[in-house]
Design a protein around this motif. Sequence first.
Motif, PDB file in Angstrom:
ATOM      1  N   GLN A   7       0.736  -1.247   0.058  1.00 23.86           N
ATOM      2  CA  GLN A   7      -0.043   0.022   0.092  1.00 23.86           C
ATOM      3  C   GLN A   7       0.868   1.211   0.171  1.00 23.86           C
ATOM      4  O   GLN A   7       1.779   1.438   0.766  1.00 23.86           O
ATOM      5  N   PRO A   8       0.346   2.158  -0.585  1.00 23.61           N
ATOM      6  CA  PRO A   8       1.345   3.614  -0.761  1.00 23.61           C
ATOM      7  C   PRO A   8       1.324   4.234   0.744  1.00 23.61           C
ATOM      8  O   PRO A   8       0.143   4.021   1.345  1.00 23.61           O
ATOM      9  N   ARG A   9       2.246   4.858   0.760  1.00 20.95           N
ATOM     10  CA  ARG A   9       2.052   5.718   2.524  1.00 20.95           C
ATOM     11  C   ARG A   9       1.334   6.963   1.990  1.00 20.95           C
ATOM     12  O   ARG A   9       1.343   7.317   0.907  1.00 20.95           O
ATOM     13  N   LEU A  10       0.829   7.183   2.911  1.00 26.31           N
ATOM     14  CA  LEU A  10      -0.317   8.434   2.931  1.00 26.31           C
ATOM     15  C   LEU A  10       0.649   9.725   3.327  1.00 26.31           C
ATOM     16  O   LEU A  10       1.355   9.581   4.033  1.00 26.31           O
ATOM     17  N   LEU A  11       0.358  10.661   2.358  1.00 33.08           N
ATOM     18  CA  LEU A  11       1.316  11.899   2.543  1.00 33.08           C
ATOM     19  C   LEU A  11       0.529  13.065   2.471  1.00 33.08           C
ATOM     20  O   LEU A  11      -0.425  13.350   1.357  1.00 33.08           O
TER      21      LEU A  11
END
Length: 326
Positions: A7-11
Amino acid sequence: MSDSGEQPRLLIIDTDPGVDDAMAILMAANSPEVQLLGITTVYGNVPTALATQNALRLLEMAGLCGGVMVAQGAARSLKAGTDVERIADFVHGADGFGDVGLPPPRGSHAADVSAAEFLVRSVNAHPGRVTILALAPLTNIAQALMLDPDLGDKWAELVILGGAFFTGGNVNPAAEANIFGDPDAADLVLGCTPRLRVLGLDVTQRCRMTAEELQAMRGVGKYGSFVYDISQFYLNFHRKWYDMDALYLHDPTAMAAVLRPDLFEWRAGAVRVACEGVTKGQTVMDASVRGFHGHNGWADRPQVQVALGVQQQQVVQLIRERLTAT
């Protein structure tokens, strides 16, 4: 999803766009490792209201307006009324984008929530998952911590562009611009949690893009021509003040640290910020091995990670790749 299947990191990016801020934001938009939740805006390179308009312009360009919120933040430092905010239009142009005459956003608007409130809500909605990239004076981050003093234990990481630790400043001999913009906020934030990394002039001034490299980006990928166009004013500033035919990649280097922290050498230590006097804005790291006899103002501060080395060629290559990818 990222290329690895994770899962992509939330930024969230806290920013004052700004030519090199624009590069960092467009890098994020072109990086599958991260999912951009929002942009919070603050003064610095431009006044806050213009920073908001510029953030909206960038999201429209990246096709992200529908899913990424923009929340307008502080227009003045924590000591508003005693300090006069320093706007770096002489570096980035009056419009923040090298005075290229961009039209206003086509119809997107900032959210009806302050930057500090948006930060608190987002981090609490996704505890342990949100990375915040702070590219400007730290007023919004400090205000978020005032709303929720435990916030620093809930974000995944705060990555700060700011400071000059074992090198001179770029506002004056002591201070770097972002920290100088609100030193009280910076001292508060740098003392709140060990969950943060700081990149100052010690590494960002080693990451440069030459005029020739910039020219080679023209017409390449999604953003190459846009980056070339807005960077001409910024490049001329570097020619005049630094006598070099290249520009410093401050903000995109910080974005590179979000994506590839392994390209940097980090040292742990407590950091204090001078909040008044001739050294206002100076960042002082306790990097001592033996410690000191007796108590001092660093003793009870968290150990944060400060970048003191960088593989600059790989960082610059990563920046170019993300800005010219299709």
